[in-house]
Design an enzyme around this catalytic site. Structure first.
Site, PDB file in Angstrom:
ATOM      1  N   HIS A 227       0.862  -1.183   0.000  1.00  0.00           N
ATOM      2  CA  HIS A 227       0.000   0.000   0.000  1.00  0.00           C
ATOM      3  C   HIS A 227       0.897   1.231   0.000  1.00  0.00           C
ATOM      4  O   HIS A 227       2.121   1.116   0.102  1.00  0.00           O
ATOM      5  CB  HIS A 227      -0.971  -0.014   1.178  1.00  0.00           C
ATOM      6  CG  HIS A 227      -0.318   0.072   2.523  1.00  0.00           C
ATOM      7  ND1 HIS A 227       0.525  -0.901   3.004  1.00  0.00           N
ATOM      8  CD2 HIS A 227      -0.380   1.020   3.495  1.00  0.00           C
ATOM      9  CE1 HIS A 227       0.945  -0.559   4.216  1.00  0.00           C
ATOM     10  NE2 HIS A 227       0.421   0.602   4.529  1.00  0.00           N
TER      11      HIS A 227
ATOM     12  N   HIS B  44       1.329   3.912   2.009  1.00  0.00           N
ATOM     13  CA  HIS B  44       1.883   4.632   3.161  1.00  0.00           C
ATOM     14  C   HIS B  44       3.395   4.795   2.951  1.00  0.00           C
ATOM     15  O   HIS B  44       4.056   3.887   2.442  1.00  0.00           O
ATOM     16  CB  HIS B  44       1.644   3.834   4.457  1.00  0.00           C
ATOM     17  CG  HIS B  44       0.442   4.290   5.236  1.00  0.00           C
ATOM     18  ND1 HIS B  44      -0.315   3.422   5.999  1.00  0.00           N
ATOM     19  CD2 HIS B  44      -0.121   5.520   5.393  1.00  0.00           C
ATOM     20  CE1 HIS B  44      -1.292   4.100   6.586  1.00  0.00           C
ATOM     21  NE2 HIS B  44      -1.208   5.376   6.234  1.00  0.00           N
TER      22      HIS B  44
ATOM     23  N   ASP C  49       5.974   4.606   4.742  1.00  0.00           N
ATOM     24  CA  ASP C  49       6.940   3.643   5.296  1.00  0.00           C
ATOM     25  C   ASP C  49       7.099   2.409   4.406  1.00  0.00           C
ATOM     26  O   ASP C  49       8.032   1.633   4.587  1.00  0.00           O
ATOM     27  CB  ASP C  49       6.591   3.234   6.738  1.00  0.00           C
ATOM     28  CG  ASP C  49       5.179   2.743   6.928  1.00  0.00           C
ATOM     29  OD1 ASP C  49       4.259   3.341   6.332  1.00  0.00           O
ATOM     30  OD2 ASP C  49       4.968   1.762   7.673  1.00  0.00           O
ATOM     31  N   HIS C  50       6.228   2.240   3.409  1.00  0.00           N
ATOM     32  CA  HIS C  50       6.311   1.064   2.526  1.00  0.00           C
ATOM     33  C   HIS C  50       6.918   1.390   1.149  1.00  0.00           C
ATOM     34  O   HIS C  50       7.247   0.483   0.391  1.00  0.00           O
ATOM     35  CB  HIS C  50       4.923   0.423   2.375  1.00  0.00           C
ATOM     36  CG  HIS C  50       4.419  -0.089   3.689  1.00  0.00           C
ATOM     37  ND1 HIS C  50       4.389  -1.429   4.016  1.00  0.00           N
ATOM     38  CD2 HIS C  50       3.993   0.580   4.802  1.00  0.00           C
ATOM     39  CE1 HIS C  50       3.958  -1.558   5.258  1.00  0.00           C
ATOM     40  NE2 HIS C  50       3.708  -0.355   5.757  1.00  0.00           N
TER      41      HIS C  50
ATOM     42  N   HIS D 295      -7.081  -1.968   5.935  1.00  0.00           N
ATOM     43  CA  HIS D 295      -6.211  -0.970   6.568  1.00  0.00           C
ATOM     44  C   HIS D 295      -6.865   0.416   6.424  1.00  0.00           C
ATOM     45  O   HIS D 295      -6.183   1.428   6.276  1.00  0.00           O
ATOM     46  CB  HIS D 295      -4.847  -1.037   5.866  1.00  0.00           C
ATOM     47  CG  HIS D 295      -3.727  -0.312   6.552  1.00  0.00           C
ATOM     48  ND1 HIS D 295      -3.528  -0.316   7.906  1.00  0.00           N
ATOM     49  CD2 HIS D 295      -2.705   0.442   6.031  1.00  0.00           C
ATOM     50  CE1 HIS D 295      -2.448   0.400   8.185  1.00  0.00           C
ATOM     51  NE2 HIS D 295      -1.933   0.880   7.073  1.00  0.00           N
TER      52      HIS D 295
ATOM     53  N   ASP E 208      -0.084  -4.194   5.890  1.00  0.00           N
ATOM     54  CA  ASP E 208      -0.666  -3.534   7.070  1.00  0.00           C
ATOM     55  C   ASP E 208      -2.160  -3.787   7.091  1.00  0.00           C
ATOM     56  O   ASP E 208      -2.860  -3.519   6.106  1.00  0.00           O
ATOM     57  CB  ASP E 208      -0.432  -2.013   6.997  1.00  0.00           C
ATOM     58  CG  ASP E 208       1.001  -1.641   7.305  1.00  0.00           C
ATOM     59  OD1 ASP E 208       1.853  -2.542   7.332  1.00  0.00           O
ATOM     60  OD2 ASP E 208       1.262  -0.440   7.515  1.00  0.00           O
TER      61      ASP E 208
ATOM     62  N   HIS F 206       6.829  -5.504  11.009  1.00  0.00           N
ATOM     63  CA  HIS F 206       6.184  -4.190  11.111  1.00  0.00           C
ATOM     64  C   HIS F 206       5.928  -3.913  12.596  1.00  0.00           C
ATOM     65  O   HIS F 206       4.824  -3.578  13.031  1.00  0.00           O
ATOM     66  CB  HIS F 206       4.870  -4.191  10.320  1.00  0.00           C
ATOM     67  CG  HIS F 206       4.377  -2.819   9.965  1.00  0.00           C
ATOM     68  ND1 HIS F 206       3.645  -2.054  10.833  1.00  0.00           N
ATOM     69  CD2 HIS F 206       4.500  -2.071   8.849  1.00  0.00           C
ATOM     70  CE1 HIS F 206       3.328  -0.908  10.253  1.00  0.00           C
ATOM     71  NE2 HIS F 206       3.850  -0.888   9.047  1.00  0.00           N
TER      72      HIS F 206
HETATM   73 ZN   LIG Z   1       3.189   0.518   7.642  1.00  0.00          ZN
HETATM   74 ZN   LIG Z   2       0.147   1.394   6.573  1.00  0.00          ZN
END
Ligand SMILES: [Zn+2]
Ligand SMILES: [Zn+2]
Length: 348
Positions: A111, A113, A115-116, A209, A232, A307
């Site tokens: 996805h 976000h 952080d990914h 999510h 996530d 995670h």
């Molecule tokens: Zn994440």
């Molecule tokens: Zn996320």
């Protein structure tokens, strides 16, 4: 005075000897040995040994964690290296593991976000610099095309400099690119194939999510072995279904016992914004105990929690994080750490 002269001569002799050693055969041998070790460090044997290999190349969540890079899982099988997510700092881990990065053949994004996707630009660029000879397919949810195009713009000047500097024969411009592959997965579709290549097959499934629309998990199969990455998600029936019988379930985990305590503490310190964020973050993730319950329901062999949030600075925190999971899941439970490796021997 005499003693001073002797000391001076001894010092000159020492400097002279050291100078000889620094320029001499010993230092040459050390440098040659070191550079040979660096040049030959990449391990390509895992590409063709018939196993399904998994490395954790980033096990943190969204906030910086001194011990963990952002989300990243590396799969090596059937002559290919596939990354699932490219979180901030993860390329350094991938490189440090001596993975065959020139063979990077796909990136699967769960996805959008940050952080990914934060390190996607480096994954594309560094694999090209290492010798990747074909454009890199990047798969992900709707919007992945904008992300890939954005990185292409951001790295465009760098690609140009390197092609000019080294020549197109050595840094082929055509291979530098990444190609975006949007994976549309209509509501109600349980699972959809992404690709099947040389026995390695990947499928995608939808997870929950919200408000992230949409977020995916991935199921990887090779020679009878199965690895599932949750991405996530809150506790999700989709993960439970799609992880059925997996050898490895890599499930995200956030300990609300710890984040709720942090929220209360923030409130008492008058930090209302932090208190709210710490509470909010718990409502679209899965606790370690819930992940263990899902692993039990799906009948997986091994559960790997990744995670990880909040950061776990010591053994006591790590023990608290895992507390209660054994009661839910009788299989092997692993608290994921950067650099961990799992090798699954072929069943057929
Ligand atoms: Zn994440
Ligand atoms: Zn996320």
């Amino acid at each position: 005075m005499k003693r001073l002269i002797v000391a001076g001569l001894a010092l000159l002799l020492l400097i002279g000897t050291t100078g000889y050693v620094l320029r001499g055969p010993l230092i040459d041998a050390v440098v040659a040995q070191r550079s040979a070790a660096t040049l030959t460090r990449v391990d390509r044997s895992t590409l063709t040994d018939g196993h399904l290999h998994v490395w954790l190349c980033g096990t943190a969540a969204a906030l910086p964690d001194p011990d963990r890079a952002g989300p990243c899982t590396a799969i090596v099988a059937g002559g290919q290296l596939v990354l699932i997510d490219a979180g901030p700092g993860s390329w350094r881990v991938v490189d440090g593991l001596n993975l065959p990065v020139a063979a990077l053949s796909a990136v699967l994004i769960t996805h959008l976000h940050s952080d990914h996707i934060g390190e996607l630009g480096e994954a594309i660029q560094q694999s090209w610099i290492a010798g990747r000879s074909e454009p890199l397919p990047v798969y992900g949810p709707p919007g992945i095309d904008h992300v890939v195009n954005g990185f292409a713009q951001a790295y465009g000047a760098d690609v140009g400099y390197r092609v000019t500097h080294h020549d197109d024969a050595y840094m082929p411009h055509a291979a530098a690119a990444a190609t975006a592959n949007v994976l549309p997965l209509p509501v109600g579709t349980d699972r959809s194939p992404v690709f099947e290549r040389d026995g390695l097959s990947v499928s995608v499934f939808r997870v929950d999510h919200a408000p992230v629309d949409v977020a995916y998990g991935y199921r990887i199969e090779y020679r009878g072995r199965v690895v599932v990455v949750s991405g996530d998600t809150k506790p999700s029936a989709s993960v439970r279904r799609n992880a059925q019988g997996a050898d490895l379930l890599l499930h995200e985990a956030l300990d609300t016992r710890l984040t709720e305590r942090a929220s209360e503490q923030a409130t008492s310190l008058g930090m209302s914004r932090v208190a709210k964020l710490a509470l909010d973050v718990g409502n679209y993730h899965t606790t370690p105990i819930q992940a263990a319950q899902i692993a039990a329901d799906a009948g997986v062999q091994t559960l790997v929690l990744t995670h990880v949030f909040p950061p776990l600075p010591n053994a006591v925190a790590r023990r608290l994080f895992m507390a209660g999971t054994a009661e839910m899941f009788a299989g092997e439970r692993v608290l994921g750490e950067d650099g961990m490796r799992f090798d699954l021997a072929p069943l057929r």
